[in-house]
Design a protein around this motif. Structure first.
Motif, short mmCIF file in Angstrom:
data_model
loop_
_atom_site.label_atom_id
_atom_site.label_comp_id
_atom_site.label_asym_id
_atom_site.label_seq_id
_atom_site.Cartn_x
_atom_site.Cartn_y
_atom_site.Cartn_z
N THR A 53 153.07 -66.18 17.30
CA THR A 53 152.27 -65.25 17.33
C THR A 53 151.89 -63.57 17.40
O THR A 53 151.66 -63.05 16.62
CB THR A 53 150.26 -65.89 17.87
OG1 THR A 53 151.17 -66.46 19.29
CG2 THR A 53 149.78 -66.97 16.70
N TRP A 57 152.84 -60.95 15.53
CA TRP A 57 151.69 -59.37 15.74
C TRP A 57 152.46 -57.90 16.37
O TRP A 57 152.13 -57.16 15.92
CB TRP A 57 151.38 -59.83 17.57
CG TRP A 57 150.35 -58.38 18.35
CD1 TRP A 57 149.54 -57.17 17.99
CD2 TRP A 57 150.64 -58.74 20.07
NE1 TRP A 57 149.18 -56.60 19.00
CE2 TRP A 57 150.08 -57.35 20.14
CE3 TRP A 57 150.62 -58.62 20.80
CZ2 TRP A 57 149.53 -56.72 21.82
CZ3 TRP A 57 150.84 -57.85 21.93
CH2 TRP A 57 149.80 -57.10 21.97
N PHE A 116 145.87 -63.56 13.78
CA PHE A 116 145.71 -63.82 11.73
C PHE A 116 144.53 -62.78 11.30
O PHE A 116 144.68 -62.23 10.43
CB PHE A 116 145.33 -65.17 12.08
CG PHE A 116 146.14 -66.35 12.12
CD1 PHE A 116 147.35 -65.62 12.68
CD2 PHE A 116 146.20 -67.39 12.84
CE1 PHE A 116 148.65 -66.68 12.40
CE2 PHE A 116 146.84 -68.51 12.89
CZ PHE A 116 148.54 -68.49 12.76
N GLY A 117 143.68 -62.22 12.16
CA GLY A 117 142.86 -61.95 11.61
C GLY A 117 143.03 -60.56 11.24
O GLY A 117 142.57 -59.75 10.66
N ALA A 119 145.49 -59.52 10.56
CA ALA A 119 146.50 -59.13 9.21
C ALA A 119 146.02 -59.56 8.12
O ALA A 119 146.13 -58.94 7.52
CB ALA A 119 147.66 -61.18 9.47
N VAL A 120 144.85 -60.11 8.50
CA VAL A 120 144.21 -60.14 7.08
C VAL A 120 143.43 -58.36 7.06
O VAL A 120 143.57 -57.65 5.93
CB VAL A 120 142.23 -60.87 6.94
CG1 VAL A 120 141.40 -60.00 6.06
CG2 VAL A 120 142.83 -62.12 6.90
N VAL A 129 145.72 -63.17 1.67
CA VAL A 129 145.87 -63.13 2.47
C VAL A 129 144.78 -63.91 4.05
O VAL A 129 144.75 -64.51 4.88
CB VAL A 129 145.88 -61.89 3.15
CG1 VAL A 129 146.19 -61.82 5.34
CG2 VAL A 129 147.60 -61.32 3.17
N ALA A 133 145.90 -67.04 6.34
CA ALA A 133 144.53 -66.69 7.84
C ALA A 133 143.61 -67.36 8.01
O ALA A 133 143.54 -68.21 8.74
CB ALA A 133 144.21 -65.23 7.65
N ALA A 136 146.54 -71.12 8.29
CA ALA A 136 146.22 -71.18 9.72
C ALA A 136 145.87 -71.47 10.96
O ALA A 136 146.29 -72.77 11.70
CB ALA A 136 147.40 -70.58 9.81
N THR A 137 144.55 -71.10 11.04
CA THR A 137 143.68 -71.13 11.52
C THR A 137 143.43 -72.03 12.83
O THR A 137 143.45 -72.84 13.29
CB THR A 137 142.84 -69.55 11.54
OG1 THR A 137 142.88 -68.24 11.10
CG2 THR A 137 141.70 -70.25 12.86
N THR A 162 137.29 -64.76 16.88
CA THR A 162 135.96 -63.99 16.06
C THR A 162 135.34 -63.06 16.05
O THR A 162 135.51 -62.01 15.83
CB THR A 162 135.22 -64.42 15.14
OG1 THR A 162 134.35 -65.09 15.67
CG2 THR A 162 136.17 -65.36 14.37
#
Length: 188
Positions: A53, A57, A116-117, A119-120, A129, A133, A136-137, A162
């Protein structure tokens, strides 16, 4: 949704934390048994591994710096540490332990959800994506739930992650109209 979700998610995280208390639940026990029976599920921890991660990042930060999206750069730089800090504060507040370590909510899962968020967001919410994500989550949540954490620790972390992610979207000034991924609306 970006406006009200942080409040709803933090409330859900708090209610879940109060509901599960300081020990394991029947649901948590089932996931732990699953992990004992199927040891290979522990390999799903790769999705919440700090090296993975944090590398993602760093790549995301490089992308927004190269694109010279300075406000978004500040948000991408700040969101993961804020999420980890909030996770640590919540762990102290809830006091739930597993194997002698603070457990609720999972910091690794919180960090993964946020990264991951992000990245979206940076990819412009391309369908592939978003799907990647989410997968992967979910796999990371499962990996944590069958190994280091109780499953409910990972669920609480999804709420926290979130919430931070929605605050990041708000802080970045992103809206529903981002022509050609132009977060600064430079193209018109």
């Amino acid at each position: 949704m970006v406006r009200w979700w942080p409040v709803a998610a933090l409330a859900a995280m708090t209610l879940l934390g109060l509901a599960v208390g300081r020990g394991s639940t029947a649901l948590d026990d089932r996931f732990q048994e699953l992990g004992q029976t199927h040891r290979l599920l522990g390999r799903l921890l790769v999705f919440t591994d700090g090296r993975v991660t944090l590398t993602l990042w760093a790549l995301l930060l490089a992308v927004v710096v190269i694109r010279q999206r300075w406000r978004l750069t500040a948000v991408v730089a700040a969101a993961p540490p804020v999420g980890v800090l909030l996770s640590r504060l919540a762990k102290r507040a809830f006091g739930r332990e597993k194997d002698g370590a603070m457990a609720y909510p999972s910091g690794h899962t919180t960090l993964a959800v946020i990264v991951f968020g992000l990245a979206v967001l940076i990819a412009g919410a391309a369908t592939w994506v978003v799907v990647a994500a989410m997968v992967a989550t979910l796999l990371g949540v499962l990996g944590q739930g069958v190994s280091y954490h109780y499953f409910t620790d990972a669920v609480g972390a999804v709420f926290l992650g979130t919430a931070v992610l929605c605050l990041a979207v708000w802080a970045a000034g992103l809206d529903r109209c981002q022509p050609r991924c132009d977060v600064d609306h430079r193209s018109g």
